[in-house]
Design an enzyme around this catalytic site. Structure first.
Site, mmCIF file in Angstrom:
data_model
loop_
_atom_site.group_PDB
_atom_site.id
_atom_site.type_symbol
_atom_site.label_atom_id
_atom_site.label_comp_id
_atom_site.label_asym_id
_atom_site.label_seq_id
_atom_site.Cartn_x
_atom_site.Cartn_y
_atom_site.Cartn_z
ATOM 1 N N CYS A 144 18.629 -7.349 93.399
ATOM 2 C CA CYS A 144 17.432 -7.035 92.600
ATOM 3 C C CYS A 144 17.488 -7.577 91.185
ATOM 4 C CB CYS A 144 17.235 -5.531 92.507
ATOM 5 S SG CYS A 144 17.065 -4.738 94.089
ATOM 6 N N ASP A 153 12.189 -9.688 96.760
ATOM 7 C CA ASP A 153 13.153 -10.060 95.712
ATOM 8 C C ASP A 153 14.449 -10.606 96.289
ATOM 9 O OD1 ASP A 153 14.007 -7.589 96.737
ATOM 10 O OD2 ASP A 153 14.681 -6.850 94.789
ATOM 11 N N LYS A 185 8.550 -1.479 89.822
ATOM 12 C CA LYS A 185 9.953 -1.508 89.404
ATOM 13 C C LYS A 185 10.230 -2.521 88.292
ATOM 14 C CE LYS A 185 14.302 -2.842 91.693
ATOM 15 N NZ LYS A 185 15.135 -2.520 92.865
ATOM 16 N N HIS A 243 13.938 -2.581 86.412
ATOM 17 C CA HIS A 243 15.345 -2.853 86.752
ATOM 18 C C HIS A 243 15.958 -4.019 85.980
ATOM 19 C CE1 HIS A 243 18.543 -2.443 90.152
ATOM 20 N NE2 HIS A 243 18.910 -1.905 89.012
ATOM 21 N N LYS A 298 21.520 -8.840 102.141
ATOM 22 C CA LYS A 298 21.472 -8.656 100.678
ATOM 23 C C LYS A 298 22.864 -8.620 100.048
ATOM 24 C CE LYS A 298 20.206 -5.004 97.443
ATOM 25 N NZ LYS A 298 19.691 -3.647 97.258
ATOM 26 N N ASP A 338 10.633 -5.096 97.845
ATOM 27 C CA ASP A 338 12.013 -4.850 97.426
ATOM 28 C C ASP A 338 12.913 -4.710 98.658
ATOM 29 O OD1 ASP A 338 14.281 -4.161 96.056
ATOM 30 O OD2 ASP A 338 13.371 -2.537 94.915
ATOM 31 N N ASP A 339 13.843 -5.615 98.813
ATOM 32 C CA ASP A 339 14.813 -5.536 99.928
ATOM 33 C C ASP A 339 14.169 -5.692 101.304
ATOM 34 O OD1 ASP A 339 16.777 -5.080 98.076
ATOM 35 O OD2 ASP A 339 17.479 -3.197 98.927
ATOM 36 N N HIS A 383 12.464 -0.527 99.915
ATOM 37 C CA HIS A 383 13.802 -0.099 99.467
ATOM 38 C C HIS A 383 14.018 1.368 99.866
ATOM 39 C CE1 HIS A 383 17.268 0.536 96.835
ATOM 40 N NE2 HIS A 383 17.247 -0.747 96.501
#
Ligand SMILES: *[C@@H]1O[C@H](CO)[C@@H](O)[C@H](O)[C@H]1NC(C)=O
Ligand SMILES: *[C@@H]1O[C@H](CO)[C@@H](O)[C@H](O)[C@H]1NC(C)=O
Ligand SMILES: *[C@@H]1O[C@H](CO)[C@@H](O)[C@H](O)[C@H]1NC(C)=O
Ligand SMILES: *[C@@H]1O[C@H](CO)[C@@H](O)[C@H](O)[C@H]1NC(C)=O
Ligand SMILES: *[C@@H]1O[C@H](CO)[C@@H](O)[C@H](O)[C@H]1NC(C)=O
Ligand SMILES: *[C@@H]1O[C@H](CO)[C@@H](O)[C@H](O)[C@H]1NC(C)=O
Length: 538
Positions: free
Chosen positions: A76, A287, A130, A132, A309, A37-38, A224
């Site tokens: 995301c 992601d 996750k 989301h 991002k 993530d990120d 993240h």
């Protein structure tokens, strides 16, 4: 063996035998997707950086296929929507920003999701980590969207140690967000979230009935940030390893990445121990790009790419991915474009599911590209957030970037390019000693130091460092994204005919845009109403 069997069939011409042979030749492969993530492009080490060594991830890359031009959506929620539906987010109203936890909307229920297709093919399907993609009503939650089981959190992120989410932009109370299937779960106390999710993924692998094919999406929290009161969280003893990184946030990021890297090694080990590894396709990617500055910044670096991002720049959307399976080519780099939404049809095919997608999606089946570097190829990639007013359009190797998501402030090259690591002389030996190398070598010739050096060199993106002006506040910019991956030389001029054509194609494409489903906040979600947990509230 196959030739012999086919000969036998032709000879006997018995239908029963044909059935048996099909089952042998077209057996379904397991699919394990590990999504970070990120994560920044420069925050792993297989693409040339020594700053944050990720030996397991790197070994997976050198043993598998590096998808060099793997593109995602820039945030995301849109990216996860594209992964699971195979559609561009603007084709199902998921393109604007993300689902904030107090907003009553989610991925539309009429979408058929990746795990549902795998269920149709007889797979057991699991989501760890996750989600989301919306939870204001229970029917939006993972176990109602094609996952047989779920262990994880519904919102955007949680604290790495107590799994709560606190929205500092509102006055709601802090809420716990960790579930097993539909129920709040409090099995873990003070265990680092990356380890919790890894343990749960290993449990799924160990308990799997090998008579059935497995589909597992391990959707990590790392790297993240956690909540705004303590965004950077890693294990103390690991942070110490990175004392050579001066910036404190980046030092903690390195430790977050280290735990993520260990997770990849542990998953490969568990697959091996459960006799699944030789029949499994493993995919690893982020992601979207990393945040280097401002909201949820981890001091991630997308070097050498531009932006971060939540923008149209490659720092937001070119994240680089790895696909590995013992029966796929090894040690190669595929340079053709790949969009995250292509994974749905591609994995359904590579895994021999024999499932057809009867809906109109944007994803292409690029298995031929992965296997043989052969057509069909992807020619275009669209990124758009029409509410925030930015977009990018890749077409025939050119990229049109339009509209700034940061009023121009974050449109430069934001990430650290520090490449020094105290241990770089041990890089090769550490790769060879990694868990991933240990288990993958059982199925193939071990990696050779020269191969590692060569693949790594070819996977390193080169920039000129010389750039002309591009100010998105004055109009779109155009790049030859194949020869200018760092978006340094703006080719946009009023006379550029190719640019005009691209703009026209893009504007035509936008006639198919579905307006964003985002909804205004609803304070009834306040965790105080649900025993201090985040829960469906309508
Ligand atoms: C939170 O509550 C305080 C005190 O009641 C109020 O002043 C503030 O505007 C509230 N903030 C939000 C985001 O609702
Ligand atoms: C560098 O190598 C030393 C000795 O092998 C090891 O203790 C240390 O953890 C390594 N550092 C990193 C960041 O991997
Ligand atoms: C994978 O390994 C298991 C256990 O060793 C074996 O039963 C299976 O046939 C192997 N599959 C392939 C494709 O080699
Ligand atoms: C890069 O890392 C080295 C140590 O590995 C450190 O001495 C140097 O200050 C770092 N540079 C920056 C800009 O952080
Ligand atoms: C570019 O952005 C501007 C301002 O956001 C917008 O008016 C225009 O329609 C966009 N053009 C294209 C081709 O997307
Ligand atoms: C509320 O949460 C606490 C843990 O914080 C738990 O012990 C308790 O059982 C919960 N109450 C209900 C009614 O679920």
């Amino acid at each position: 063996m196959k030739v012999f069997l086919y000969f036998l069939i032709a000879f006997i011409a018995n239908k029963e035998i044909v059935k048996i042979v099909e089952a042998i030749s077209y057996d379904k492969k397991n699919v394990v997707i590990i999504m970070s993530d990120d994560m920044g492009f420069h925050d792993v080490s297989y693409r040339g950086s020594n700053e944050i060594p990720t030996y397991n991830i790197d070994s997976l890359a050198y043993n598998g296929i590096i998808l060099d031009r793997f593109y995602t959506s820039p945030m995301c929620t849109p990216s996860r929507s594209a992964l699971l539906t195979g559609k561009y987010p603007h084709h199902n109203g998921m393109q604007n920003y993300v689902i904030v936890s107090d907003e009553p909307w989610g991925l539309p229920l009429d979408e058929k999701l990746m795990p549902e297709y795998f269920q149709d093919a007889g797979y057991e399907t699991h989501l760890i980590g996750k989600w989301h993609l919306g939870f204001y009503k229970e029917e939006y939650s993972p176990v109602n969207r094609g996952f047989d089981t779920f262990y994880g959190y519904l919102g955007p992120y949680v604290d790495y140690w107590d799994y709560t989410l606190k929205m500092f932009s509102r006055n709601y109370s802090r809420g716990y967000d960790m579930r097993r299937n539909s129920e709040i779960d409090r099995t873990y106390k003070n265990v680092y979230a990356t380890d919790v999710l890894t343990k749960e993924a290993i449990r799924v692998i160990e308990n799997h009935d090998n008579e059935k094919p497995l589909f597992l999406l391990l959707s990590h929290l790392a790297p993240h940030t956690a909540n705004d009161d303590k965004p950077m969280q890693a294990k103390e003893e690991i942070i110490e390893k990175f004392s050579y990184i001066e910036n404190e946030e980046r030092r903690i990021l390195a430790a977050m990445m280290h735990s993520l890297d260990e997770s990849v090694g542990d998953i490969i080990e568990a697959l091996y121990n459960s006799n699944l590894l030789n029949d499994t396709i493993v995919v690893f990617f982020s992601d979207n790009g990393g945040p280097s500055v401002n909201l949820h910044s981890t001091k991630a670096s997308n070097y050498p790419f531009r932006g971060q991002k939540g923008s149209g720049w490659d720092g937001a959307i070119r994240t680089g991915a790895i696909i590995y399976a013992p029966f796929l080519p090894s040690g190669i780099i595929r340079r053709k474009f790949f969009y995250i939404g292509d994974l749905l049809p591609t994995l359904l095919n590579l895994a021999n599911t024999n499932i057809q997608i009867n809906k109109k999606i944007d994803g292409l089946d690029l298995s031929n590209m992965i296997l043989y570097n052969k057509a069909p190829f992807r020619n275009e990639i669209i990124t758009i957030d029409d509410i925030f007013g930015y977009s990018s359009f890749i077409f025939n190797g050119f990229k049109l970037v339009n509209g700034s998501s940061s009023e121009g402030f974050d449109d430069g090259w934001l990430g650290s390019n520090n490449n020094s690591d105290i241990n770089s002389s041990q890089y090769i030996s550490e790769i060879l000693r990694s868990k991933v190398s240990k288990y993958l070598e059982i199925f193939k010739h071990p990696l050779q130091p020269d191969n590692i050096r060569e693949i790594r060199k070819r996977a390193t993106v080169q920039c000129s460092g010389i750039h002309n002006n591009c100010n998105l506040l004055n109009g779109p910019c155009l790049y030859d994204i194949i020869h200018d991956p760092c978006e340094e030389r703006n080719l946009a001029t009023p006379e550029n005919v190719f640019m005009k054509i691209m703009q026209e194609i893009f504007i035509t494409e936008l006639q198919h845009l579905i307006p964003s489903h985002r909804k205004p906040p609803d304070s009834k979600c306040d965790p105080i109403n649900f025993n201090y947990t985040w829960s469906w509230w309508l």
